[in-house]
Design a protein around this motif. Structure first.
Motif, PDB file in Angstrom:
ATOM      1  N   GLY A   1      53.559-129.269 -32.380  1.00  0.00           N
ATOM      2  CA  GLY A   1      53.471-130.702 -32.176  1.00  0.00           C
ATOM      3  C   GLY A   1      52.647-131.058 -30.951  1.00  0.00           C
ATOM      4  O   GLY A   1      51.797-130.281 -30.508  1.00  0.00           O
ATOM      5  N   PRO A   2      52.905-132.229 -30.355  1.00  0.00           N
ATOM      6  CA  PRO A   2      52.119-132.690 -29.201  1.00  0.00           C
ATOM      7  C   PRO A   2      52.492-131.953 -27.922  1.00  0.00           C
ATOM      8  O   PRO A   2      53.147-132.485 -27.027  1.00  0.00           O
ATOM      9  N   VAL A   3      52.075-130.707 -27.853  1.00  0.00           N
ATOM     10  CA  VAL A   3      52.463-129.812 -26.756  1.00  0.00           C
ATOM     11  C   VAL A   3      51.227-129.081 -26.254  1.00  0.00           C
ATOM     12  O   VAL A   3      50.363-128.689 -27.051  1.00  0.00           O
ATOM     13  N   ARG A   4      51.138-128.898 -24.961  1.00  0.00           N
ATOM     14  CA  ARG A   4      50.079-128.081 -24.381  1.00  0.00           C
ATOM     15  C   ARG A   4      50.677-127.115 -23.366  1.00  0.00           C
ATOM     16  O   ARG A   4      51.810-127.281 -22.914  1.00  0.00           O
ATOM     17  N   MET A   5      49.898-126.102 -23.033  1.00  0.00           N
ATOM     18  CA  MET A   5      50.306-125.125 -22.034  1.00  0.00           C
ATOM     19  C   MET A   5      49.631-125.446 -20.704  1.00  0.00           C
ATOM     20  O   MET A   5      48.496-125.933 -20.678  1.00  0.00           O
ATOM     21  N   GLY A   6      50.315-125.206 -19.596  1.00  0.00           N
ATOM     22  CA  GLY A   6      49.728-125.453 -18.290  1.00  0.00           C
ATOM     23  C   GLY A   6      50.565-124.833 -17.191  1.00  0.00           C
ATOM     24  O   GLY A   6      51.564-124.162 -17.455  1.00  0.00           O
TER      25      GLY A   6
ATOM     26  N   PHE B   1      53.998-128.632 -21.803  1.00  0.00           N
ATOM     27  CA  PHE B   1      53.988-130.034 -21.416  1.00  0.00           C
ATOM     28  C   PHE B   1      53.732-130.911 -22.636  1.00  0.00           C
ATOM     29  O   PHE B   1      53.020-130.507 -23.564  1.00  0.00           O
ATOM     30  N   ALA B   2      54.301-132.116 -22.620  1.00  0.00           N
ATOM     31  CA  ALA B   2      54.040-133.092 -23.677  1.00  0.00           C
ATOM     32  C   ALA B   2      52.648-133.689 -23.481  1.00  0.00           C
ATOM     33  O   ALA B   2      52.241-133.980 -22.361  1.00  0.00           O
ATOM     34  N   THR B   3      51.933-133.864 -24.564  1.00  0.00           N
ATOM     35  CA  THR B   3      50.596-134.451 -24.486  1.00  0.00           C
ATOM     36  C   THR B   3      50.607-135.946 -24.769  1.00  0.00           C
ATOM     37  O   THR B   3      49.569-136.597 -24.674  1.00  0.00           O
ATOM     38  N   GLU B   4      51.765-136.496 -25.138  1.00  0.00           N
ATOM     39  CA  GLU B   4      51.900-137.923 -25.402  1.00  0.00           C
ATOM     40  C   GLU B   4      53.349-138.327 -25.193  1.00  0.00           C
ATOM     41  O   GLU B   4      54.219-137.469 -24.987  1.00  0.00           O
ATOM     42  N   GLU B   5      53.625-139.610 -25.214  1.00  0.00           N
ATOM     43  CA  GLU B   5      55.006-140.070 -25.096  1.00  0.00           C
ATOM     44  C   GLU B   5      55.791-139.654 -26.338  1.00  0.00           C
ATOM     45  O   GLU B   5      55.309-139.787 -27.465  1.00  0.00           O
TER      46      GLU B   5
ATOM     47  N   GLU C   1      54.796-134.840 -19.087  1.00  0.00           N
ATOM     48  CA  GLU C   1      56.048-134.344 -18.500  1.00  0.00           C
ATOM     49  C   GLU C   1      56.303-132.924 -19.000  1.00  0.00           C
ATOM     50  O   GLU C   1      56.043-132.604 -20.164  1.00  0.00           O
ATOM     51  N   GLU C   2      56.820-132.068 -18.128  1.00  0.00           N
ATOM     52  CA  GLU C   2      57.098-130.687 -18.525  1.00  0.00           C
ATOM     53  C   GLU C   2      58.334-130.624 -19.413  1.00  0.00           C
ATOM     54  O   GLU C   2      59.321-131.328 -19.185  1.00  0.00           O
ATOM     55  N   LEU C   3      58.273-129.765 -20.432  1.00  0.00           N
ATOM     56  CA  LEU C   3      59.420-129.520 -21.301  1.00  0.00           C
ATOM     57  C   LEU C   3      60.330-128.502 -20.633  1.00  0.00           C
ATOM     58  O   LEU C   3      59.853-127.491 -20.105  1.00  0.00           O
TER      59      LEU C   3
END
Length: 652
Positions: free
Chosen positions: A299-304, A316-320, A453-455
């Motif tokens: 889903g709307p998730v990225r790594m960082g 991290f979430a890429t959107e609300e 925001e971080e998951l």
């Protein structure tokens, strides 16, 4: 069933990790023969005798030993190592061969003989030689990736047609390794007329070993020779399913004309899941069906990299994101009993280069390319890059100890590794929930989450006092939690010495033989905690502290007696305790506790009609676990909970 990170280390057989420079030095292997190994062992024995060291063992880093497996493979008594023998010639003197981190507790002799066939020509990298007291030489291999299979010996003068017959017979018997090497003879034979059939059958053998990337290579080569070969299209469909390329699988099955309707419908269902993130789980949730097959979903998730350097990488979430929204669905790389997990992961490395790179990436401290985890991306095996298959044993050991989860919080529960979810960092106030559907991990938003925001999720039960949580994060995972809740409670502990004492009293109460006295002491503690937090201005902070001492509050609400002198209900209501749990750790095994708390507020124990606000709060908690559901289904689910139903998806 939310997975639990293991609190106990997983044993992995193997030497210490090789340093980076050492790896670079070992990219090219110098050959070593049997005579040189024996000479080195004799010289080492003389040196060992001088210093009175009993063990005669020599490691030949950066060397490679060529030979033939001259005996049928077996499993030694400990059940965890494969035994065989290697000789310069199949009819010559031999060294014993022991391979660790390959056999599982369920592995059969027939299986190891298939993987280590007698007569196979092999190259062993970094051999470690041991001479026993009886003069026997043993070659120890801790990393199965150090064994390269070069082919199968066949009698001189055997025609390619006869080799083809033997390969077909081996494939029929599911002797896949032998079939692969015999079919390679046919593929490499100049002018062989059945080359497309040989490639197609070798593709089938790779599929039998779950080597989808290797199978993909052979399927491509077969279609270069004959672009209409129907059986190869059928095999392509199967390997694309294994690689989770569902659209390509459906297209290949359609072109083959050989797939049945059920297979086509299966592909269509998996495509819809991938495209929409909509998984039909209602029958499974209610316990009326087994876990369905599901494909991975990103889903709307990225790594960082996390803001807190101690945390390192994170997701991290890429959107609300709204509470209940699906973020990830991830099938396990491996699930096995604790003692089998290292070997299971090692086998995954042997069959999938993509998995190997994911594992090695998890072992590093740097952020990785998200493309490495996208379900539709495929890494092709490159035989010219075999040097990358260096010592993965230490990496596997770290994965097992740092990233592996238990399916359930039970000693006998199997363990598994979910690669991308393993990067989610810990917090004592998590914002995502995780549930098991079969061996697939569903990760949902447990709260509304801001973009970027971080998951976070909890690595252990966070309904515990601060010092117990700090003990586990430090002793088991080697970090100090710095979430806002821990900082607030640390400040309270520094300002009010009563709080550390509360936990000590709770531990003492747990040791009492008289259960009634123990419960009464827990009730007193809950009352005193409530008195201490009455002056806190923040309702959220009060909820966090209540959750930390939940076992004491639980005794006050769920195991109270009519003559109890500790009147907890006059200070805090059962609904407030429900709200505290939901505010602190939504989605983590608290639904049943909330139902019990709601029932505890009823005038009569037999009543089921809890208050509307209690039911509404329970439904909000269900949203964190199940996602958005139709009203009719949610009513049925909550009604069953109130009747005492115990659903697997709620187990922690």
């Amino acid at each position: 069933m939310a997975p639990h990170r293991s609190k106990d280390p997983v044993p992995v057989l193997g030497p210490p990790a090789l340093g980076k420079q050492k790896i670079l030095d070992l990219l090219k292997f110098r050959p070593i023969d049997f005579a040189e190994i024996q000479k080195s062992l004799r010289e080492n024995a003389e040196e060992a005798a001088k210093v009175k060291i009993g063990e005669n063992k020599v490691e030949f880093s950066g060397r490679s030993l060529l030979g033939t497996l001259s005996r049928d493979a077996g499993i030694i008594k400990d059940g965890m190592r494969v035994s065989s023998a290697i000789a310069e010639r199949s009819d010559g003197d031999f060294f014993y061969l022991l391979v660790s981190n390959f056999a599982l507790s369920s592995t059969t002799v027939e299986e190891v003989r298939m993987h280590f066939p007698k007569g196979a020509r092999v190259k062993i990298k970094h051999p470690r030689a041991l001479c026993t007291a009886k003069g026997r030489v043993i070659i120890e291999i801790h990393n199965p990736m150090y064994i390269d299979f070069l082919g199968i010996e066949v009698p001189d003068g055997l025609t390619v047609e006869k080799i083809w017959e033997e390969a077909s017979a081996a494939l029929e018997k599911k002797d896949y390794v032998r079939a692969i090497h015999l079919l390679t003879r046919c593929v490499d034979e100049e002018g062989y007329k059945n080359k497309v059939e040989a490639l197609s059958k070798r593709c089938q053998a790779w599929l039998g070993l779950n080597c989808y990337e290797r199978a993909f290579e052979d399927a491509k080569r077969a279609h270069v020779v004959d672009s209409t070969h129907r059986h190869t299209y059928l095999l392509k469909g199967q390997l694309f399913l294994g690689l989770q390329k569902f659209r390509a699988a459906l297209d290949s099955f359609y072109r083959s004309g050989l797939a049945d309707d059920d297979t086509m419908k299966r592909c269509a269902r998996l495509i819809e899941q991938r495209d929409t993130g909509n998984y039909e789980l209602r029958e499974f949730i209610l316990g009326k069906s087994k876990a369905p097959e599901v494909g991975d979903y990103l889903g709307p998730v990225r790594m960082g990299m996390a803001a807190d350097e101690e945390k390192g990488r994170g997701l991290f979430a890429t959107e609300e994101i709204k509470a209940g929204q699906l973020l990830l669905v991830w099938n396990a790389a491996a699930v096995a009993p604790r003692e089998d997990l290292p070997a299971k992961l090692m086998r995954k490395c042997l069959t999938s280069r993509k998995s190997l790179f994911q594992f090695l990436g998890l072992d590093s401290e740097l952020a990785m390319e998200m493309g490495l985890f996208k379900p539709t991306n495929v890494l092709i095996h490159d035989q010219q890059q075999d040097y990358i298959w260096f010592d993965a044993v230490p990496a596997i050991a770290k994965l097992c100890s740092s990233y592996a989860f238990q399916i359930e919080d039970k000693p006998e529960s199997p363990m598994g590794l979910w690669t991308l979810p393993a990067l989610i960092n810990h917090s004592c106030v998590p914002n995502v929930s995780q549930q098991m559907v079969g061996t697939a991990l569903f990760v949902r938003a447990a709260r509304n989450i801001r973009a970027e925001e971080e998951l976070t999720l909890p690595y252990m039960d966070v309904k515990k006092p601060l010092d117990e949580r700090m003990y586990w994060t430090d002793s088991r995972w080697g970090f100090t939690c710095k979430c806002l809740r821990c900082r607030v409670e640390a400040r309270l502990h520094a300002q009010r010495p009563e709080f550390p004492c509360f936990h000590a009293r709770m531990r003492e109460a747990a040791k009492r033989k008289d259960r009634a006295e123990a419960l009464e002491e827990l009730r007193r503690i809950a009352v005193e905690v409530e008195d201490q937090i009455a002056t806190l201005a923040s309702p959220v902070e009060r909820d966090w502290v209540r959750t930390s001492y939940y076992s004491a509050y639980r005794a006050g609400f769920l195991e109270r007696s009519s003559d109890s002198p500790a009147k907890l209900s006059s200070r805090v209501s059962a609904y407030q305790m429900m709200a505290a749990l939901h505010a602190t750790c939504p989605g983590y095994g608290i639904v049943r506790e909330m139902v019990a708390l709601a029932k505890s507020a009823l005038p009569s124990p037999g009543m089921e009609a809890i208050s509307e606000k209690s039911r509404s709060l329970i439904e909000k908690e269900c949203l964190c676990v199940l996602g958005e559901q139709k009203r009719e289904f949610l009513d049925v689910f909550v009604d069953e909970l109130l009747k005492g139903a115990d659903f697997d998806i709620l187990r922690t």
